[in-house]
Design a protein around this motif. Sequence first.
Motif, PDB file in Angstrom:
ATOM      1  N   PHE A   1       0.894   8.115  -3.740  1.00 56.59           N
ATOM      2  CA  PHE A   1       1.584   7.515  -4.875  1.00 56.59           C
ATOM      3  C   PHE A   1       0.601   6.583  -5.577  1.00 56.59           C
ATOM      4  O   PHE A   1      -0.448   6.230  -5.028  1.00 56.59           O
ATOM      5  CB  PHE A   1       2.835   6.752  -4.425  1.00 56.59           C
TER       6      PHE A   1
ATOM      7  N   ARG B   1       8.375  -1.581  -4.442  1.00 55.91           N
ATOM      8  CA  ARG B   1       9.819  -1.357  -4.358  1.00 55.91           C
ATOM      9  C   ARG B   1      10.332  -1.645  -2.944  1.00 55.91           C
ATOM     10  O   ARG B   1      11.464  -2.110  -2.763  1.00 55.91           O
ATOM     11  CB  ARG B   1      10.171   0.063  -4.789  1.00 55.91           C
TER      12      ARG B   1
ATOM     13  N   ARG C   1       4.486  -0.556  -0.768  1.00 54.28           N
ATOM     14  CA  ARG C   1       4.970  -0.319  -2.129  1.00 54.28           C
ATOM     15  C   ARG C   1       5.807  -1.512  -2.589  1.00 54.28           C
ATOM     16  O   ARG C   1       6.580  -2.093  -1.820  1.00 54.28           O
ATOM     17  CB  ARG C   1       5.786   0.968  -2.199  1.00 54.28           C
TER      18      ARG C   1
ATOM     19  N   SER D   1      -0.997   1.396  -8.427  1.00 54.15           N
ATOM     20  CA  SER D   1      -0.369   0.379  -9.260  1.00 54.15           C
ATOM     21  C   SER D   1       1.032   0.019  -8.776  1.00 54.15           C
ATOM     22  O   SER D   1       1.576  -1.023  -9.163  1.00 54.15           O
ATOM     23  CB  SER D   1      -0.298   0.843 -10.718  1.00 54.15           C
ATOM     24  N   GLU D   2       1.624   0.868  -7.939  1.00 55.06           N
ATOM     25  CA  GLU D   2       2.966   0.609  -7.404  1.00 55.06           C
ATOM     26  C   GLU D   2       2.921  -0.147  -6.079  1.00 55.06           C
ATOM     27  O   GLU D   2       3.963  -0.333  -5.450  1.00 55.06           O
ATOM     28  CB  GLU D   2       3.704   1.933  -7.189  1.00 55.06           C
ATOM     29  N   CYS D   3       1.740  -0.583  -5.676  1.00 56.61           N
ATOM     30  CA  CYS D   3       1.572  -1.127  -4.321  1.00 56.61           C
ATOM     31  C   CYS D   3       0.882  -2.486  -4.338  1.00 56.61           C
ATOM     32  O   CYS D   3       0.230  -2.871  -5.305  1.00 56.61           O
ATOM     33  CB  CYS D   3       0.714  -0.178  -3.478  1.00 56.61           C
TER      34      CYS D   3
END
Length: 276
Positions: free
Chosen positions: A81, A109, A107, A84-86
């Motif tokens: 993934f 989220r 992550r 940038s999401e981590c």
Amino acid sequence: MGFDGSDPARPLLAVAGGGDSLLSPDALPPETRAALRNGTANVAAALPPGVALLVPVELPALPQKKLREILPHLLAAKLPFPLSECLVRFDLPESGAGTSAMAHVVRLRDIQERLEVLQTAGCDPAHLIPPGPAVWLRAAAAQPLPPETPRAVFFAGADKTLLASGHGNRLEAIAVFPTASAEREAVRRLRMSFAGLPAGLCLVLAGSRAAALADALRPALPDAASAIVPAPEGYLAEALASPAADAFDFRTGAAARAASERIWTRAAWAGALAFA
């Protein structure tokens, strides 16, 4: 203090630097319980086991400064993934070039989901720390080992069992599996971690189910330097309360509390909510 909620029926508090002293959460003063709820206490909370990925990254022969610049790009190529999401914490080897770094990846989220669960339960933590590095650091601090010595740290909680493994003081792998299957799964996970059962293994067993796990492992590891730690139920809580665990804090960057909210009470303790 460190708070371990891995066994909801019997959550425990461990006093940082207090040896084997374990308390009930009800023993906290009212003002400390209030600070835990309203976010003004300097509290450390554990991320759920298995949320943080441990990813090895091979290092080219470059100076340390240059390696730090290119590490995110090397890591990004290995993730399923977007980076940038981590959030990431790198564990660089002392030897530098020609070896590998270990990247702890979570992550955003998953961090947010954990914060929402904790806040709903009455805790707005200042720090979020993966349990794997926390228990590993505690074991390494208690017993430093030569770099070639294999080490395995099991934390057997009420629901999940975590295995942190590596050599010497270097963490190399983390596995998580249901505690209900730990007695038959533990040996298999050890074999996977070390490509077999290594000679001279230093084995650390902690958590509320440590005794049952020891009985299951003993036939397969008769020569291991194994031990159930003193006060095994409080092991994770004490590990999270240690300042050394802050090196793996994931409540930073995009997950940090706003500066205006960082009004932590300066008390000589840090709480830890773990495995909830």
